[in-house]
Design a protein around this motif. Structure first.
Motif, PDB file in Angstrom:
ATOM      1  N   GLU A 221     -19.492  14.857 -10.700  1.00 17.65           N
ATOM      2  CA  GLU A 221     -20.029  13.648 -11.312  1.00 17.65           C
ATOM      3  C   GLU A 221     -21.465  13.900 -11.752  1.00 17.65           C
ATOM      4  O   GLU A 221     -22.153  14.768 -11.209  1.00 17.65           O
ATOM      5  N   GLN A 235     -20.924   0.524 -20.889  1.00 16.70           N
ATOM      6  CA  GLN A 235     -19.597  -0.039 -20.639  1.00 16.70           C
ATOM      7  C   GLN A 235     -18.776   0.930 -19.787  1.00 16.70           C
ATOM      8  O   GLN A 235     -18.583   2.098 -20.176  1.00 16.70           O
ATOM      9  N   THR A 236     -18.312   0.441 -18.651  1.00 18.10           N
ATOM     10  CA  THR A 236     -17.484   1.262 -17.767  1.00 18.10           C
ATOM     11  C   THR A 236     -16.193   1.668 -18.481  1.00 18.10           C
ATOM     12  O   THR A 236     -15.545   0.855 -19.126  1.00 18.10           O
ATOM     13  N   GLY A 237     -15.842   2.947 -18.368  1.00 15.96           N
ATOM     14  CA  GLY A 237     -14.642   3.472 -19.020  1.00 15.96           C
ATOM     15  C   GLY A 237     -14.891   4.057 -20.390  1.00 15.96           C
ATOM     16  O   GLY A 237     -14.024   4.737 -20.941  1.00 15.96           O
ATOM     17  N   THR A 252     -16.993  10.214 -19.141  1.00 19.44           N
ATOM     18  CA  THR A 252     -16.611   8.812 -18.983  1.00 19.44           C
ATOM     19  C   THR A 252     -17.498   8.142 -17.938  1.00 19.44           C
ATOM     20  O   THR A 252     -17.741   8.696 -16.864  1.00 19.44           O
ATOM     21  N   LEU A 253     -17.985   6.954 -18.270  1.00 20.12           N
ATOM     22  CA  LEU A 253     -18.812   6.204 -17.334  1.00 20.12           C
ATOM     23  C   LEU A 253     -17.925   5.580 -16.258  1.00 20.12           C
ATOM     24  O   LEU A 253     -17.022   4.799 -16.551  1.00 20.12           O
ATOM     25  N   LEU A 254     -18.189   5.930 -14.998  1.00 15.78           N
ATOM     26  CA  LEU A 254     -17.426   5.385 -13.879  1.00 15.78           C
ATOM     27  C   LEU A 254     -18.018   4.070 -13.382  1.00 15.78           C
ATOM     28  O   LEU A 254     -17.288   3.115 -13.122  1.00 15.78           O
ATOM     29  N   ALA A 255     -19.323   4.016 -13.245  1.00 11.95           N
ATOM     30  CA  ALA A 255     -19.954   2.818 -12.697  1.00 11.95           C
ATOM     31  C   ALA A 255     -21.458   2.885 -12.932  1.00 11.95           C
ATOM     32  O   ALA A 255     -22.021   3.943 -13.188  1.00 11.95           O
ATOM     33  N   VAL A 256     -22.073   1.710 -12.830  1.00 18.67           N
ATOM     34  CA  VAL A 256     -23.532   1.608 -12.854  1.00 18.67           C
ATOM     35  C   VAL A 256     -23.948   0.929 -11.550  1.00 18.67           C
ATOM     36  O   VAL A 256     -23.489  -0.171 -11.249  1.00 18.67           O
ATOM     37  N   ALA A 269     -26.534   5.563 -13.351  1.00 17.67           N
ATOM     38  CA  ALA A 269     -25.238   5.526 -14.034  1.00 17.67           C
ATOM     39  C   ALA A 269     -24.435   6.746 -13.593  1.00 17.67           C
ATOM     40  O   ALA A 269     -24.946   7.869 -13.600  1.00 17.67           O
ATOM     41  N   PHE A 271     -21.265   9.204 -14.148  1.00 18.08           N
ATOM     42  CA  PHE A 271     -20.307   9.669 -15.153  1.00 18.08           C
ATOM     43  C   PHE A 271     -19.367  10.693 -14.518  1.00 18.08           C
ATOM     44  O   PHE A 271     -19.784  11.500 -13.679  1.00 18.08           O
TER      45      PHE A 271
END
Length: 379
Positions: A221, A235-237, A252-256, A269, A271
């Motif tokens: 990650e 934006q997540t995803g 891909t963004l997993l979470a913030v 953030a 990824f």
């Protein structure tokens, strides 16, 4: 005397006439040379130039770069759950291991002896329980006939129950020792890379003391600190452009994370990196995010800019004159540079045509011939 004065006057007149004649000749020659130069200049073909159009816009987008680190999806420090002296180290730093692989083991001589003693206790309790059960079975019909008293039978029955409880306790102790023996071997909880080895063979360890650091193999990650005003638009995803080892990749963004670092005023953030990325834990990685800047200006190629004195920048704008198209200087201010173009504002107007290249070989006021269909991309 009179003759001498007349001669001197005549001589002065001749010198004055000669001087006037020479000056007239020089001026005439200079005028002819200037006219010839002008005629040559007018007869010379205008210089062909590439052109681009300056378009004014109210804002521009710039790429803002944020730095972070590559992290393993799972990272942990592992150690024994039971105390003891480390007898063997079975792996080395940097080694890849599968889930369940033995990493180290403890000296189990004392534990094995205690386990043997507990096993003997269990065997003795089983024998005593067997004898007590047989006594109870024999006395059960006798108490009905009155051959023995109810008190004696109760003593026998309760003695059997007590021995059964003692057997259960001994068996539990034996099971606990078996568990301790099993936990005397430290195993990898997941497929991992061995990080640091914190204790060596012969060290006496306590429960919870770390022996190795592990990082998971399968997933990586990117944890990147992002400004709060930018993080709110993530934006997540969704995939975003990252740079790792000077290589561009999509992640891909997993979470913030919902918390903000009080020092850097950034949030993290997270990824998910592609599976084929063999990145080390802790390597630097960055993400580029667009940011809108509310500045009026327009895009021009860097090749159109001329650097002047004291950091003043100019461009050559195309102006129509009676003699044709000429190049004239216009001052601009550089607001942002992106790749091979610059976002500028200044005395150029919306729709003006500007020389796009080769500006250092063109003097202001030169007649030029703009090439058709020569332009740059607009921002």
């Amino acid at each position: 005397m009179t003759t001498q004065r007349s001669f001197e006057a005549w001589t002065g007149t001749v010198v004055a006439f000669a001087t006037a004649f020479a000056v007239t000749a020089i001026v005439t020659f200079a005028l002819h040379a200037r006219v010839a130069a002008q005629e040559q200049s007018m007869s010379r073909a205008p210089m062909p130039v590439a052109q681009t159009q300056y378009r004014v816009q109210q804002s521009f987008e710039r790429e803002q770069r944020f730095l972070g680190l590559v992290q393993a999806a799972s990272r942990s420090q592992v150690g024994f759950e039971v105390p003891g002296a480390i007898a063997q180290i079975l792996v080395h730093e940097g080694q890849a291991v599968a889930a369940g692989t033995a990493l180290a083991s403890l000296d189990t001589q004392a534990l094995t002896a205690r386990r043997d003693a507990a096993a003997f206790t269990v065997d003795r309790a089983k024998a005593e329980l067997e004898l007590a059960s047989a006594r109870t079975e024999r006395q059960a019909p006798l108490v009905k006939t009155g051959a023995i008293s109810a008190q004696l039978f109760d003593d026998t029955r309760l003695a059997e129950k007590a021995i059964g409880s003692a057997l259960a306790a001994a068996q539990a102790q034996l099971n606990a020792l078996d568990i301790d023996l099993e936990k005397s071997v430290l195993r990898a909880p997941y497929a991992a890379l061995i990080g640091r080895q914190l204790l060596d063979r012969g060290a006496v360890t306590q429960p919870g003391a770390a022996v190795f650091t592990l990082t998971s193999i399968a997933e990586r990650e990117a944890h990147i600190g992002v400004a709060v005003e930018q993080a709110q638009f993530l934006q997540t995803g969704k995939t975003y452009p990252l740079k790792w080892r000077e290589k561009a990749l999509q992640a891909t963004l997993l979470a913030v994370r919902p918390d903000v670092n009080p020092i850097s005023m950034t949030t993290v953030a997270i990824f998910s990196l592609p599976g084929d990325i063999e990145a080390f834990d802790g390597e630097p990685v960055s993400v580029s995010l667009p940011r809108s800047e509310p500045e009026t200006g327009g895009w021009l190629p860097l090749s159109a800019l001329i650097e002047g004195e004291r950091g003043i920048w100019t461009v050559l704008a195309l102006r129509q004159r009676d003699t044709g198209t000429v190049a004239l200087r216009e001052a601009v201010e550089v607001l942002h540079v992106s790749g091979d173009r610059a976002y500028v504002r200044g005395s150029v107007n919306d729709g003006d045509l500007v020389i796009a290249d080769g500006v250092h070989r063109i003097a202001p006021g030169t007649l030029v011939a703009p090439l058709p269909n020569s332009s740059i991309r607009e921002g």
